[in-house]
Scaffold this motif. Structure first.
Motif, PDB file in Angstrom:
ATOM      1  N   ALA A   1      -1.210 -13.910  -7.744  1.00 64.22           N
ATOM      2  CA  ALA A   1      -2.603 -14.139  -7.339  1.00 64.22           C
ATOM      3  C   ALA A   1      -2.753 -14.037  -5.824  1.00 64.22           C
ATOM      4  N   GLY A   2      -3.713 -13.231  -5.403  1.00 63.87           N
ATOM      5  CA  GLY A   2      -3.982 -13.056  -3.982  1.00 63.87           C
ATOM      6  C   GLY A   2      -3.137 -12.005  -3.300  1.00 63.87           C
ATOM      7  N   VAL A   3      -2.223 -11.374  -4.040  1.00 61.07           N
ATOM      8  CA  VAL A   3      -1.350 -10.338  -3.473  1.00 61.07           C
ATOM      9  C   VAL A   3      -1.555  -9.053  -4.263  1.00 61.07           C
ATOM     10  N   ALA A   4      -1.860  -7.966  -3.569  1.00 57.79           N
ATOM     11  CA  ALA A   4      -2.222  -6.724  -4.266  1.00 57.79           C
ATOM     12  C   ALA A   4      -1.048  -6.122  -5.014  1.00 57.79           C
ATOM     13  N   LEU A   5       0.136  -6.106  -4.394  1.00 58.77           N
ATOM     14  CA  LEU A   5       1.299  -5.457  -4.988  1.00 58.77           C
ATOM     15  C   LEU A   5       2.453  -6.439  -5.121  1.00 58.77           C
ATOM     16  N   ALA A   6       3.284  -6.205  -6.128  1.00 59.44           N
ATOM     17  CA  ALA A   6       4.485  -7.014  -6.283  1.00 59.44           C
ATOM     18  C   ALA A   6       5.375  -6.851  -5.043  1.00 59.44           C
ATOM     19  N   PRO A   7       6.049  -7.914  -4.611  1.00 55.66           N
ATOM     20  CA  PRO A   7       6.878  -7.833  -3.399  1.00 55.66           C
ATOM     21  C   PRO A   7       7.923  -6.721  -3.444  1.00 55.66           C
ATOM     22  N   GLU A   8       8.522  -6.471  -4.617  1.00 59.25           N
ATOM     23  CA  GLU A   8       9.546  -5.428  -4.689  1.00 59.25           C
ATOM     24  C   GLU A   8       8.933  -4.035  -4.517  1.00 59.25           C
ATOM     25  N   VAL A   9       7.671  -3.864  -4.913  1.00 63.19           N
ATOM     26  CA  VAL A   9       6.999  -2.581  -4.711  1.00 63.19           C
ATOM     27  C   VAL A   9       6.710  -2.374  -3.226  1.00 63.19           C
ATOM     28  N   THR A  10       6.185  -3.408  -2.576  1.00 66.44           N
ATOM     29  CA  THR A  10       5.909  -3.324  -1.145  1.00 66.44           C
ATOM     30  C   THR A  10       7.187  -3.030  -0.362  1.00 66.44           C
ATOM     31  N   ALA A  11       8.270  -3.690  -0.741  1.00 66.81           N
ATOM     32  CA  ALA A  11       9.545  -3.475  -0.036  1.00 66.81           C
ATOM     33  C   ALA A  11      10.040  -2.048  -0.220  1.00 66.81           C
ATOM     34  N   ALA A  12       9.880  -1.495  -1.431  1.00 66.40           N
ATOM     35  CA  ALA A  12      10.344  -0.130  -1.679  1.00 66.40           C
ATOM     36  C   ALA A  12       9.554   0.882  -0.865  1.00 66.40           C
ATOM     37  N   LEU A  13       8.250   0.632  -0.683  1.00 70.14           N
ATOM     38  CA  LEU A  13       7.408   1.575   0.050  1.00 70.14           C
ATOM     39  C   LEU A  13       7.601   1.486   1.558  1.00 70.14           C
ATOM     40  N   ALA A  14       8.214   0.444   2.030  1.00 74.71           N
ATOM     41  CA  ALA A  14       8.416   0.267   3.471  1.00 74.71           C
ATOM     42  C   ALA A  14       9.394   1.301   4.013  1.00 74.71           C
ATOM     43  N   GLY A  15       9.486   1.362   5.329  1.00 76.05           N
ATOM     44  CA  GLY A  15      10.343   2.353   5.963  1.00 76.05           C
ATOM     45  C   GLY A  15      11.797   2.225   5.599  1.00 76.05           C
ATOM     46  N   SER A  16      12.225   1.009   5.246  1.00 79.56           N
ATOM     47  CA  SER A  16      13.618   0.800   4.868  1.00 79.56           C
ATOM     48  C   SER A  16      13.881   1.099   3.403  1.00 79.56           C
ATOM     49  N   GLY A  17      12.844   1.454   2.647  1.00 83.79           N
ATOM     50  CA  GLY A  17      12.993   1.735   1.226  1.00 83.79           C
ATOM     51  C   GLY A  17      13.561   3.122   0.982  1.00 83.79           C
ATOM     52  N   PRO A  18      13.792   3.454  -0.289  1.00 87.39           N
ATOM     53  CA  PRO A  18      14.336   4.781  -0.607  1.00 87.39           C
ATOM     54  C   PRO A  18      13.347   5.880  -0.246  1.00 87.39           C
ATOM     55  N   ALA A  19      13.858   7.083  -0.058  1.00 86.80           N
ATOM     56  CA  ALA A  19      13.004   8.200   0.325  1.00 86.80           C
ATOM     57  C   ALA A  19      11.970   8.517  -0.755  1.00 86.80           C
ATOM     58  N   VAL A  20      12.331   8.319  -2.026  1.00 87.48           N
ATOM     59  CA  VAL A  20      11.424   8.644  -3.129  1.00 87.48           C
ATOM     60  C   VAL A  20      11.161   7.390  -3.951  1.00 87.48           C
ATOM     61  N   VAL A  21       9.875   7.030  -4.039  1.00 91.73           N
ATOM     62  CA  VAL A  21       9.421   5.927  -4.882  1.00 91.73           C
ATOM     63  C   VAL A  21       8.434   6.504  -5.890  1.00 91.73           C
ATOM     64  N   GLY A  22       8.616   6.178  -7.157  1.00 91.15           N
ATOM     65  CA  GLY A  22       7.710   6.640  -8.191  1.00 91.15           C
ATOM     66  C   GLY A  22       6.971   5.479  -8.825  1.00 91.15           C
ATOM     67  N   VAL A  23       5.709   5.711  -9.207  1.00 88.98           N
ATOM     68  CA  VAL A  23       4.911   4.707  -9.914  1.00 88.98           C
ATOM     69  C   VAL A  23       4.199   5.388 -11.067  1.00 88.98           C
TER      70      VAL A  23
END
Length: 314
Positions: free
Chosen positions: A146-168
């Motif tokens: 509640a109050g957070v648009a994306l799950a924390p693990e999704v946000t972390a994956a999309l960050a600069g330190s995440g993998p080059a390819v993220v799929g949804v």
């Protein structure tokens, strides 16, 4: 072929439209991986958005809205240096999720459920960039508390330190088919978690590839009637195992890209007013262009230079 101009009329030279077509199982190797590897010094981060059930006409309602979120569409550069049309994908057959989405995410012809798709995406060799495999999130893993648009693990994956390819995977359009709840016009805001996904991807400079596993046909006629129904046989709502000769509204499909049906192949209707299953708001599995052809569109955050071999669409 373009029609020849009538005598005595001053026509511009007729030209053949150039189409960029790719089988869904080749999108990973032919579109996503070259984008992610476009800069030799460091990978270019990519977000792959799979809009389950989104055919070309549905995507036509959405394409112009990406500019409202700060994106510009990219198209490939042709051999003569001019921009090419947007790519289109060709679904695996029959045009059902367990076949075509599994093939799209695995980077090869495949069949399986969500757990299988996640494992296959992680093992997809073209999407393993600098030794880091891609990561995939289905719709039920996208939303945060509640109050957070994306799950924390999704946000972390999309960050600069995440993998080059993220799929949804976003299932909203396919959900509409089951319920018959399509709005008058599709909006990006209507698609579960897609706007915060795009905003987060833009913040981290991710190029976005938007595609689909298959399209759909709506229930016919427009007043919500059931359309033509044919029972018997085994298969899905728009395909059957080929244990008989095709009826006039059907075609026989068999070959390397027909994953179900064995050597006999499958029967699929070429007519959109035809179903084998229970009444629903729409269907897929058949052989119409609406079900077989899907978008393969690329968008980059405004201000980000196009990758080599790509340029901004007009």
């Amino acid at each position: 072929q373009p029609a020849a101009p009538s005598s005595g009329q001053n026509h511009a030279p007729a030209t053949r439209t150039r189409h960029r077509m790719v089988c869904v199982e080749d999108v990973a190797a032919q579109i996503v991986a070259p984008l992610a590897r476009a800069t030799p010094a460091e990978p270019t981060p990519v977000l792959v958005v799979v809009l389950d059930g989104c055919g070309l006409s549905s995507f036509g309602e959405l394409a112009g809205q990406f500019a409202e979120l700060g994106y510009r569409e990219l198209v490939t550069t042709g051999d003569d240096g001019t921009p090419s049309p947007r790519w289109s994908g060709v679904a695996a057959l029959p045009t059902v999720t367990e076949v075509s989405r599994a093939s799209l995410l695995a980077g090869r012809l495949d069949q399986g459920n969500q757990d299988h798709e996640r494992r296959a995406f992680e093992r997809c060799e073209p999407l393993c960039i600098d030794g880091r495999p891609g990561v995939l999130f289905h719709q039920n893993r996208l939303l945060g508390p509640a109050g957070v648009a994306l799950a924390p693990e999704v946000t972390a994956a999309l960050a600069g330190s995440g993998p080059a390819v993220v799929g949804v995977v976003v299932n909203t359009i396919d959900d509409h088919l089951k319920r018959g709840t399509f709005p008058d016009e599709l909006r990006l805001d209507d698609l579960t978690a897609l706007v915060p996904l795009l905003e987060t991807a833009r913040t981290h400079g991710r190029t976005v590839v938007v595609t689909a596993d298959h399209g759909h046909v709506l229930a016919q006629p427009d007043d919500g009637g059931t359309g033509s129904f044919q029972g018997g046989g085994t298969g899905g709502e728009r395909w059957r195992h080929a244990d008989r000769a095709p009826e006039p509204a059907e075609v026989l499909l068999r070959g390397d890209r027909v994953v179900l049906g064995g050597t006999a192949g499958v029967l699929a209707p070429w007519d959109d007013d035809f179903r084998y299953g229970a009444k629903a708001g729409g269907y897929h599995g058949g052989a119409t262009p609406e079900e077989v052809l899907v978008p393969v569109a690329v968008f980059a955050p405004a201000g980000l230079d196009p990758r080599p071999g790509w340029e901004h669409a007009a």
